[in-house]
Each structure stands twice: as C-alpha cells, then as structure tokens.
Design an enzyme around this catalytic site. Structure first.
Site, PDB file in Angstrom:
ATOM      1  N   SER A   1       0.831  -1.205   0.000  1.00  0.00           N
ATOM      2  CA  SER A   1       0.000   0.000   0.000  1.00  0.00           C
ATOM      3  C   SER A   1       0.866   1.255   0.000  1.00  0.00           C
ATOM      4  O   SER A   1       2.075   1.197   0.231  1.00  0.00           O
ATOM      5  CB  SER A   1      -0.880   0.009   1.239  1.00  0.00           C
ATOM      6  OG  SER A   1      -0.068   0.251   2.371  1.00  0.00           O
ATOM      7  N   LYS A   2       0.200   2.360  -0.229  1.00  0.00           N
ATOM      8  CA  LYS A   2       0.904   3.646  -0.205  1.00  0.00           C
ATOM      9  C   LYS A   2       1.473   3.889   1.189  1.00  0.00           C
ATOM     10  O   LYS A   2       2.548   4.464   1.337  1.00  0.00           O
ATOM     11  CB  LYS A   2      -0.073   4.763  -0.588  1.00  0.00           C
ATOM     12  CG  LYS A   2       0.562   6.133  -0.529  1.00  0.00           C
ATOM     13  CD  LYS A   2      -0.354   7.194  -1.082  1.00  0.00           C
ATOM     14  CE  LYS A   2       0.290   8.564  -1.114  1.00  0.00           C
ATOM     15  NZ  LYS A   2       0.541   9.144   0.191  1.00  0.00           N
ATOM     16  N   ARG A   3       0.741   3.412   2.183  1.00  0.00           N
ATOM     17  CA  ARG A   3       1.209   3.614   3.558  1.00  0.00           C
ATOM     18  C   ARG A   3       2.561   2.934   3.803  1.00  0.00           C
ATOM     19  O   ARG A   3       3.451   3.493   4.423  1.00  0.00           O
ATOM     20  CB  ARG A   3       0.164   3.110   4.545  1.00  0.00           C
ATOM     21  CG  ARG A   3       0.349   3.725   5.908  1.00  0.00           C
ATOM     22  CD  ARG A   3      -0.732   3.353   6.888  1.00  0.00           C
ATOM     23  NE  ARG A   3      -2.071   3.561   6.381  1.00  0.00           N
ATOM     24  CZ  ARG A   3      -3.135   2.870   6.808  1.00  0.00           C
ATOM     25  NH1 ARG A   3      -2.983   1.932   7.715  1.00  0.00           N
ATOM     26  NH2 ARG A   3      -4.328   3.123   6.340  1.00  0.00           N
TER      27      ARG A   3
ATOM     28  N   GLU B   1      -2.616  16.066  -1.450  1.00  0.00           N
ATOM     29  CA  GLU B   1      -1.645  15.075  -0.986  1.00  0.00           C
ATOM     30  C   GLU B   1      -0.617  14.774  -2.088  1.00  0.00           C
ATOM     31  O   GLU B   1      -0.964  14.693  -3.264  1.00  0.00           O
ATOM     32  CB  GLU B   1      -2.386  13.781  -0.622  1.00  0.00           C
ATOM     33  CG  GLU B   1      -1.548  12.844   0.216  1.00  0.00           C
ATOM     34  CD  GLU B   1      -2.298  11.558   0.582  1.00  0.00           C
ATOM     35  OE1 GLU B   1      -1.631  10.639   1.048  1.00  0.00           O
ATOM     36  OE2 GLU B   1      -3.518  11.486   0.393  1.00  0.00           O
TER      37      GLU B   1
END
Ligand code: GLU
Length: 513
Positions: free
Chosen positions: A265-267, A288
């Site tokens: 994920s982007k996280r 963002e």
C-alpha cells in the site's frame, strides 16, 4: 482459430496509477508484442463519482515513460474508437436490454431506503452475506415481482431504476485462468450485480465485457483483485451469446508488502520512504503528494526490468533484460501464482546496473550540469575520469554529483570516529614522507603513486593497510570510496599536497591506535 492477439489495459482514472497497474500494463504489452499482437488503452471512466481530473493524462505519461507503446487507445484512436467508456455510453444500453428481453436481466426500482431495509432484515435473520440475489430478489420491487403494466407505467413515468443481472440460482460456473488453472464458482455465491445504474451509465462489469467483446480482445490480463469478478463476466459472455469468442483470462499475482504480509500500500511506501507510483502526483482534491519513481531518480529501463521480474521469471539466471529481450522471453506460463514481495532494494540494484551502462561522456555532462546547478566550482578536472571512477557507486542519476563532491570540495572537518579508528601518529608520519616523495614525482600516474606510497610505508615498517585508510581520510574526508591512487592522479600533485598539509595540521596526531 488463429485470431490476432489483442490485449487491453483498462484503468479507471480515479487517481495516479499504482505501480501494480504499471506491471499489469507491462505484462499485457510484453504478451501482445511477443505474439505480434496489439495493445489497447481503454479508459474505464463510467464511475463519474470517482473520476479524478488529470488521472488519464497521468496514466498515458506513465506508460510512455516506461516504454509501452499503445497501438489503439484514447490518445491515438483506432478502429474501435472511442476508447473512453463515458463516450461509449450509447453502446451499452442495447446489450442490457437484450439481456432483459432474453430473461437474463431485469429492471429494479428499489430505493436506497428499501435496499437498506432489506439489508437490515437479512442481518436480523442472521443471513451471512446479505445481498440482492436469486432468493431475495423475489421480495423486492423489480420487473420479476411487479405486474407487467406497473413496470411499463414506472418506465414511462421515468421512475429511477437500475438493471440487474439475473444470476441463476444453481449453476456451477467454470473458468480457465492461464495463471491459476481451473476456477470453479457456484452461482449462489454471486449477487444480482447492477449492470446499468440509475444515471444511465453502465457499471464496470457490463461495460468491461461489452467492450472486450466489441474490441475483439483475446486475452484479459489483469490483477488478481479482479478474479472474483471473472465468473460474473463468464455469465455475461454466455448470456450475450459470445461464449465462442470469450477472451482467455490471466490474473496476475498481488504485489505484497516488503515483508510479504499483505498487499502493498501507499502507507507501506510512505513508511519505508520509497515510491509506489511511477510519477509524482499531487492529488487535485486533497493536495496530498504521491512520490514517483521517475522523480526519485529511477531510470525507466530499471523499473521495467524490476517490474517484469515481480511475478514472472524467465526460468534462467538472467536478471538484466532490455524491453526487446523481455518481449522475446515473456510467457504467461512463467507467471507465478504466489504474490510478489516488493523489495525496493532490488529496484535500486536494477537502477545501479542501468546507470553503469550510461557512457562516461554522458555522465560527465550530467556531473557538470549538476555542479553548475549547485554552484559548486568544478575547476579543470577531467570529468570523464571522475565519473568512470565513481560510476559503480551511484544508485541514482541525480546523485552523481554527491559521489563526486569530494573532488571539488576539500575536506574541512574530519569525523572523530573515523579519526579514532583510522588515524595514527605513525600513519601521519608516513603520510608526511609520502607527501615529500609525491612532490618529487614527475609523472603523476596512479601506478607511480602506488609505488612511492608502498616504498614509503615499507621503509618505515608500517603495514600499508594502516596507511591507506588514513591517507584516504586526509584526502577525501571519508574512509571508503573508489581507488585512492586514481583519485590522487585526478586531483594532481598540488591539490593532494594541500589536502595532506591541511589534514596533518588539523587532525590530532596523538590519538592512540
Ligand atoms: N477498470 C478496471 C481497473 O480499474 C479494469 C479491470 C480489468 O482489467 O478488467 O483496473
């Protein structure tokens, strides 16, 4: 039947293209080109609520950057234009109506509130996955339960409705996936999916199947997250009478977090400080920032190579592949079922390999430009020699100047820990001797410098291994780096002597070894 291979990449313009999407596009491209076929870019923008301005342009730019050439699509057109689904709206309705006429779909007039009530009712009755399906549809407001004249009246009055697929109650749906083999799903686990929404737009399922058919797609290569939709698509092909020409499916393995636990994920990327998007993107709504591989200094060839091996293997030890070699070697049979761990260090490694292939003359230009941009004076040094020396150590193109910086800026301070471990008064004495010998040397060549350094060290009885790191520290300010003799050759006699003098004066001699 020998059909021309036709594949499509069909992203939805809902934001920046994730690197997994780039891999999907790449595998489609490799497969198409391997078989002399065509690669289409179709934009699936039927969900107007999720449309994000700029996303389509981002997708095209990303594909171009990676080296994927589209044969038919939104930008270049083609025999099946338009390739943007919102512009094909008029096409889908007739198929939805055919499905209704054949008894395979129906109008549903339920309001949001009625749907919500149904959900609550089913939950209260402890139904595990409450859905609109072959059982529950009979308690709802649709053209299967309402009298014909009421349905007609509602339609004529323009009451809002959706069109739902009438999924058979008891049917085993089988599909052959080129990566996973046979997949069997029972129709009772599929709900009556909406095919046409109340705004007149088709949903993904209908538009996707209709377009794949009309655009004569032979192979659907897409991410594993679409596997659950595939049985539904098989049903649609069957109901529309297109079973014969149904494309073959290949669902690609997921890209996993670096530790292999779950989907990337982007996280994870933000936490690890690495990108998972091809290009920089600023979300127009939230502001963002999404960082891109391109802007982080990755070369497109490196990312292509990295992605190609993320879920596919050539069956040999070869790791470096040009696009042409990938096309030649690619095969769906060698795509793995298991998820692929996303290892950013591997991406860096590929980047390093491709940087090394850049000619010195070109890198020398880069170095000059970067130094000028940073306003670092770059005297008369031979830039090509410098880049050839530091080349092996660069991971990013944008970092060339960093590795070369010590040539242009002499060390001013010395790291106390490096001094403690690498410096000694014995070494300092030899360095002072070496300086004299260097001063007398007429031909400043790496091998001559090496000879005098060894002679000086030997005559004092100190091991060269004790002198070299100290000399490197004095000259470059670091304890590791490229060949020191070559560095001295480039710096020349005067600069080297000046640096040695500075170090001898500024480093504390008395530090014990
Ligand atoms: N529009 C879908 C997506 O966003 C396409 C899935 C497919 O390739 O069928 O990925």
């Amino acid at each position: 039947m020998n059909r021309e291979v036709r594949v499509r990449f069909a992203p939805s313009p809902t934001g920046p293209l994730h690197i997994g999407g780039v891999r999907t596009a790449l595998y489609n491209y490799l497969f198409a080109k391997k078989h002399g076929g065509k690669m289409l870019l179709r934009i699936e923008d039927t969900d107007q609520k999720r449309f994000v301005p700029g996303a389509e342009e981002y997708i095209s730019e990303a594909l171009e950057w990676i080296g994927i050439k589209i044969d038919e699509g939104t930008q270049i057109g083609g025999p099946h234009a338009p390739y943007r689904q919102s512009e094909r709206k008029h096409i889908y309705r007739q198929y939805a109506e055919k499905l209704i006429a054949d008894g395979n779909a129906y109008y549903a007039f339920d309001t949001d509130q009625e749907l919500e009530e149904m959900r609550k009712r089913l939950e209260a009755a402890k139904v595990v996955a409450p859905s609109y399906n072959s059982i529950t549809r009979m308690q709802m407001k649709n053209s299967l339960t309402l009298p014909d004249d009421e349905v007609k009246r509602k339609l004529a009055a323009g009451e809002p409705y959706v069109i739902r697929l009438k999924v058979p109650r008891k049917e085993e749906i089988r599909l052959h996936d080129l990566v996973r083999g046979w997949v069997m799903v029972h129709s009772s686990s599929i709900d009556d999916k909406v095919l046409m929404k109340s705004d007149g737009m088709p949903t993904y399922h209908l538009a996707n199947v209709v377009d794949d058919h009309l655009m004569q797609i032979t192979h659907v290569i897409r991410g594993e997250e679409w596997l659950p939709s595939a049985p539904l698509h098989v049903l649609l092909y069957k109901f529309l009478g297109w079973e014969e020409s149904m494309p073959q499916f290949a669902h690609l393995p997921l890209l996993l977090k670096p530790d292999g636990n779950g989907k990337l994920s982007k996280r994870d990327a933000d936490a690890g400080g690495f990108p998972v998007f091809p290009l920089d993107w600023k979300d127009p709504q939230t502001g963002e920032i999404y960082m891109g591989f391109r802007e982080q200094g990755y070369l497109p060839e490196a990312i292509t190579n990295f992605l190609a091996l993320l879920g596919w293997n050539p069956g040999t030890e070869q790791e470096l592949f040009t696009m042409d070699e990938l096309i030649e070697n690619f095969s769906i049979e060698r795509i793995s079922k298991a998820g692929a761990k996303f290892d950013i260090n591997k991406a860096k490694w590929f980047n390093q390999q491709y940087l090394r292939k850049i000619p010195d003359t070109e890198l020398a230009q880069t170095l000059k430009k970067q130094l000028e941009e940073k306003k670092i004076p770059h005297s008369s040094y031979n830039m090509e020699k410098i880049v050839s020396l530091i080349k092996e150590r660069i991971v990013f193109h944008s970092d060339v100047w960093k590795e070369a910086l010590f040539f242009f800026i002499a060390p001013q301070q010395f790291d106390p820990e490096s001094v403690r471990t690498k410096w000694s008064s014995e070494a300092a004495n030899i360095i002072a001797e070496f300086k004299k010998a260097l001063n007398n040397l007429t031909d400043i060549k790496a091998e001559n410098i090496k000879t005098i350094l060894h002679q000086t060290a030997e005559s004092s009885g100190l091991k060269i291994g004790k002198v070299l790191p100290a000399l490197r520290l004095a000259i470059t300010g670091a304890i590791a780096g490229p060949d020191l003799m070559a560095i001295i050759e480039i710096l020349g006699k005067d600069e080297t002597i000046a640096r040695i003098n500075y170090a001898l004066q500024n480093i504390n001699h008395k530090i014990p070894t």
